[in-house]
Design a protein around this motif. Structure first.
Motif, short mmCIF file in Angstrom:
data_model
loop_
_atom_site.label_atom_id
_atom_site.label_comp_id
_atom_site.label_asym_id
_atom_site.label_seq_id
_atom_site.Cartn_x
_atom_site.Cartn_y
_atom_site.Cartn_z
N LYS A 71 -2.19 1.74 8.73
CA LYS A 71 -3.50 1.25 7.92
C LYS A 71 -4.49 2.18 8.39
O LYS A 71 -4.33 3.09 9.27
CB LYS A 71 -3.93 0.05 8.67
N GLY A 119 0.88 -1.25 -0.05
CA GLY A 119 0.11 -0.02 -0.05
C GLY A 119 0.76 1.36 0.02
O GLY A 119 0.16 2.36 0.02
N THR A 147 -10.62 -0.03 7.50
CA THR A 147 -9.96 -1.23 6.82
C THR A 147 -10.51 -2.54 7.62
O THR A 147 -10.55 -3.61 7.01
CB THR A 147 -8.40 -1.27 6.48
N GLU A 148 -10.92 -2.37 8.98
CA GLU A 148 -11.17 -3.68 9.70
C GLU A 148 -12.16 -2.96 10.65
O GLU A 148 -12.25 -1.66 11.14
CB GLU A 148 -9.90 -3.91 10.51
N GLN A 151 -3.75 3.10 12.20
CA GLN A 151 -2.99 2.40 12.84
C GLN A 151 -1.69 1.87 12.50
O GLN A 151 -1.61 1.74 11.24
CB GLN A 151 -3.74 0.94 13.19
N THR A 202 1.79 0.26 11.61
CA THR A 202 2.20 -1.12 11.36
C THR A 202 3.83 -1.08 11.16
O THR A 202 4.18 -0.31 10.37
CB THR A 202 1.79 -1.39 9.93
#
Length: 542
Positions: A382, A241, A386-387, A394, A396
């Protein structure tokens, strides 16, 4: 076409413990393998001639089911934990015997190939597949010996891949029925219970990530690479991404490789580990990715895609199987690919991050200390939505932008990068934020691709060599005050925020997340790496 359990084929299999098979197909051509796959019902052809196949239950790698045999040769050298999960040597031997017995009445496909485009660093491979399309995948992804070359070699590493064979966890020591196990003493990878072809590719990547730094003083890297007309090499690191594939695909520069490379000692330069590309195709279009689009033809594979109803045209927007739809093709299917896939010492290194907090500058320059720290951090974010339950960005972190493929401790790779920068003082390391500006996700906006391309082009062309740089007060990176064809006001991320105090708080929060993530490495990292950490107190005292 060499089939049947011929003497030549069986001689190749004896060292792998395989003395019996219904039929052995040795080094078939792509056309022969496509024919076999269609005959076996393993896939179907698309209207561009590519073979479309499904990977079954697993549509991606299964990191929790990836093991490394722990024995005398690996006990002290491997970075053990939830990345490299130890596996008992006797259990490996037990599984090996069971797999050999499973294949005894099967038609199998055997391929001789190698990894490493530089002749001094080649790893000779032998792959045994239950599926014809997996053997085609290996033809595409690994390097292909020249036609007529003698490949009756003793392999440096072998793969036995049987998706139809499932382990019994209670007996075999696996977590569940699928597994991918690396054995450095036996020089073998066993893969079973999963049809995801990427396990083979990444298995060999893991092998090279262990052997090259350990034995050849060569830095193994999870990156793409291209080379300019003047011979200047650039490498691009970045998690999913961040734009790694998009930004390294440049019609004005030759593609060295899209995923895995080694940086050799001295002035020898870099080389691609692979002979192909394994690209994501979700939402693929000719407009966005013309090189990948045109490479999907006869001999290529598309995984887990679906057709537009009533046609054999792939619907690349279809996510019904997985978002991780992919294509595998030989690198020469890309028009500007460099073969052999070797290039000089990198002149520019880009760490790509999609910072959804809107804090990281759109481009900044890193000294050795900051380069090692950010390499070990491997940061991106993120976005919200997305979740389920994710209402704000968030973080990563993936060490060296490929943590799941590192058999050695990340400090080993970071220190090697630092050594390379010392040996080659003219190499520039850049941190590029392809994420948000003017605020975090939901407030700010995504950085324009045209601006990111302009910044990378300016770096590649040396147009930032003489501009003024200003040190970021928290992250300590050097931010240019001007870049050709890029609005000056976006270069300092704080300037793009309407609420400057909100920027300071968000930047401090992200800096704390960096520091917290790095705690697990702190006891292993040297002082120079630790000096690259963000200065959290800089905001607290502002």
């Amino acid at each position: 076409m060499e089939t049947s359990a011929s003497t030549a084929a069986m001689n190749r299999l004896q060292p792998l413990g395989i003395s019996q098979a219904k039929e052995v197909c040795l080094n078939l051509t792509p056309a022969e393998l496509v024919e076999e796959a269609l005959k076996n019902g393993e896939g179907t052809l698309t209207d561009t001639g590519a073979l479309m196949a499904d990977t079954g239950k697993f549509t991606g790698r299964s990191p929790k089911d990836r093991f490394v045999v722990k024995d005398e040769s690996t006990a002290e050298s491997v970075w053990w934990g939830d990345i490299n999960i130890p596996f008992d040597a006797q259990k490996f031997d037990q599984l090996h015997v069971k797999m050999v017995a499973y294949l005894a009445d099967k038609k199998i496909y055997v391929r001789d190939a190698y990894a490493g485009a530089h002749p001094d660093y080649q790893l000779k491979l032998r792959v045994v597949n239950e599926l014809a399309w997996h053997n085609l995948f290996c033809y595409n992804m690994f390097l292909r010996p020249e036609q007529g070359a003698d490949t009756s070699w003793t392999p440096d590493f072998s793969i036995i891949c049987a998706p139809g064979f499932e382990a019994d966890p209670a007996v075999d020591g696996t977590r569940q029925s699928n597994f991918a196990i690396l054995n450095f003493s036996k020089k073998m990878i066993l893969i079973g219970g999963t049809g995801y072809a990427g396990e083979m590719k990444k298995g060999i990547f893991g092998v090279l990530n262990y052997l090259l730094p350990h034995e050849k003083n060569t830095l193994a890297m999870h990156c793409s690479a291209n080379v300019g007309q003047e011979g200047d090499t650039a490498i691009f690191f970045g998690l999913s991404g961040t734009g790694k594939t998009t930004l390294s695909a440049d019609p004005n520069r030759g593609l060295v490789g899209d995923d895995e490379h080694g940086w050799m000692p001295g002035n020898a330069g870099i080389f691609n580990f692979e002979g192909g590309c394994y690209a994501k195709v979700i939402d693929l279009s000719r407009e966005k990715e013309p090189e990948i689009w045109d490479a999907i033809k006869f001999g290529s594979i598309v995984e887990n895609t679906r057709f537009i109803p009533g046609t054999h045209t792939v619907d690349y927007a279809n996510k019904s199987v997985t978002e991780n739809t992919r294509t595998a093709y030989p690198i020469h299917y890309i028009n500007n690919a460099v073969e052999p896939s070797v290039a000089g010492v990198p002149k520019n290194i880009f760490f790509l991050t999609a910072d959804a907090f809107g804090v990281i500058p759109p481009i900044s320059k890193l000294d050795k200390s900051h380069a090692m720290y950010h390499f070990m951090s491997g940061y991106t974010a993120k976005v919200a939505g997305t979740e389920v339950g994710v209402t704000e960005p968030q973080t990563t972190f993936s060490a060296c932008f490929g943590q799941v493929f590192l058999p050695l401790h990340p400090t080993k790779y970071a220190e090697m990068l630092g050594q390379k920068m010392e040996e080659h003082p003219n190499v520039n390391v850049w941190l590029v934020n392809t994420g948000w500006s003017g605020g975090s996700y939901g407030v700010g906006s995504r950085m324009k691709l045209s601006y990111t391309r302009a910044m990378i082009t300016a770096a590649l062309n040396g147009e930032l060599n003489d501009v003024e740089f200003v040190k970021h007060p928290i992250f300590g990176v050097e931010v240019p005050t001007s870049v050709p064809n890029v609005p000056t006001e976006i270069l300092d991320p704080r300037n793009t925020w309407a609420d400057k105090e909100a920027y300071d708080k968000t930047a401090a929060s992200l800096a704390e997340k960096f520091v917290a993530n790095f705690q697990k490495f702190a006891d292993f990292a040297n002082e120079e790496i630790l000096a690259g950490a963000p200065k959290v107190e800089a905001v607290a005292n502002a």
